[in-house]
Write an enzyme that holds these catalytic residues in place. Structure first.
Site, PDB file in Angstrom:
ATOM      1  N   HIS A  40       0.972  -2.947   2.632  1.00 61.01           N
ATOM      2  CA  HIS A  40       0.016  -2.970   1.531  1.00 61.01           C
ATOM      3  C   HIS A  40       0.669  -3.353   0.214  1.00 61.01           C
ATOM      4  O   HIS A  40       1.889  -3.475   0.102  1.00 61.01           O
ATOM      5  CB  HIS A  40      -0.659  -1.605   1.402  1.00 61.01           C
ATOM      6  CG  HIS A  40       0.274  -0.472   1.099  1.00 61.01           C
ATOM      7  ND1 HIS A  40       0.736  -0.189  -0.164  1.00 61.01           N
ATOM      8  CD2 HIS A  40       0.825   0.467   1.923  1.00 61.01           C
ATOM      9  CE1 HIS A  40       1.533   0.867  -0.124  1.00 61.01           C
ATOM     10  NE2 HIS A  40       1.609   1.288   1.131  1.00 61.01           N
ATOM     11  N   CYS A  94       4.862   3.785   4.726  1.00 56.24           N
ATOM     12  CA  CYS A  94       4.278   2.450   4.923  1.00 56.24           C
ATOM     13  C   CYS A  94       5.216   1.364   4.411  1.00 56.24           C
ATOM     14  O   CYS A  94       6.282   1.634   3.871  1.00 56.24           O
ATOM     15  CB  CYS A  94       2.934   2.353   4.212  1.00 56.24           C
ATOM     16  SG  CYS A  94       1.628   3.338   4.969  1.00 56.24           S
TER      17      CYS A  94
END
Length: 332
Positions: free
Chosen positions: A284, A300
């Site tokens: 992301h 992440c």
């Protein structure tokens, strides 16, 4: 937290140790030679952006090996971008802008161009971005805090560099400002993604095995490590809202309840989310592009918004994402 600055302070933002930076002229960047760059870290950190480094960063970005934020400073992400370019061109991988790298990168096209601020550039701004997730959840959107911030992301620049190039500008609609031109988003079909925890890089490979793009990345942290092994892309969400659940992810401040954080480039996952088959994990964007691979993530893979958007445009569900922990590959 991020806050919008009064126009009277814009020219003072790009400072180090309280001393205002010299205006950076676009002619200096266009006339700079990347062959003059010394790859080794200086004993004393520079206080002002180097025109030659700005030029190098833009040329690397155009070539598909992202330096992250273009700021004019030769840091670790620039070294990794040079190494990525060397991998893409089957050169010896040492991360140094040697004559072979310079010869393949350099061209005659201008690095800096003019841009007229539009009325649309000044819409949808917010006064500030609170740090507390509960306060974020009360907002309508997590947009940009200034025109300068919006333009800096559009042109892959650090806000300080944007302002150093335009010390006298108020960034008001109708103003003509100078911006670097990193080039259009990379196009192609990504077949496989390699997330290298050791080098802090995302490598995107085409079906024929060629390296399409390389990005600097924050890949987990000691407290919240990224997953290992192979996973797959499930889908892509652009401008996603973010569901904060302290039971599944992490604890932010004193927040112990589920919250829905509104969408926006300054949201916790930035402007795009590439969902992975490993639950709660994804690739992301970020509200703080200058911190890529400088501070850890909650497990992440974090990229600049523009790099995440570029990658999202080249992936489809089923693309393999492999997490590895190894040094840079030797050229083939």
């Amino acid at each position: 937290m991020k806050t919008a600055l009064p126009m009277s302070l814009l020219a003072l933002v790009f400072t180090v140790g309280g001393v205002g930076a010299q205006e950076l002229r676009r002619e200096a960047i266009d006339a700079a030679s990347i062959a003059s760059i010394v790859a080794e870290r200086p004993t004393k950190a520079p206080t002002d952006p180097d025109p030659a480094v700005v030029r190098l960063q833009v040329l690397l970005d155009r070539a598909g090996s992202s330096p992250g934020v273009i700021d004019g400073f030769y840091g670790e992400n620039v070294r990794k971008a040079v190494a990525g370019f060397e991998m893409m061109n089957s050169l010896v991988v040492d991360g140094k802008p040697d004559p072979e790298v310079v010869a393949r990168l350099e061209g005659n096209s201008p690095i800096v161009e003019s841009y007229v601020v539009s009325a649309e550039d000044a819409t949808g701004l917010v006064d500030k971005i609170p740090e507390d997730y509960d306060e974020k959840a009360k907002m309508q959107s997590l947009g940009y805090t200034s025109v300068a911030e919006r333009l800096s992301e559009r042109f892959h620049m650090d806000v300080g560099l944007m302002q150093a190039l335009n010390l006298s500008s108020r960034f008001a609609p109708g103003d003509t400002v100078w911006v670097v031109t990193p080039g259009p988003p990379k196009e192609g079909k990504v077949e496989r993604i390699e997330a290298n925890k050791k080098t802090g890089q995302i490598l995107a490979y085409a079906e024929n095995g060629s390296l399409l793009a390389v990005y600097p990345a924050t890949i987990g942290s000691e407290d919240n490590p990224a997953p290992s092994g192979k996973h797959k892309v499930k889908g892509v969400a652009r401008m996603p809202a973010y569901r904060y659940d302290p039971r599944l992810n992490f604890r932010q401040g004193k927040n112990n309840k589920v919250l829905t954080i509104p969408k926006g480039p300054n949201g916790p996952v930035g402007s795009v989310w590439i969902d992975l088959t490993e639950p709660t994990y994804g690739i992301h964007g970020t509200p703080e592009p200058k911190l890529i691979d400088k501070v850890g993530s909650h497990g992440c893979v974090r990229l600049t918004n523009w790099d995440a958007e570029e990658l999202a445009g080249m992936v489809k569900p089923g693309v393999v994402v492999e997490f590895v922990n190894q040094g840079p590959a030797a050229p083939k």
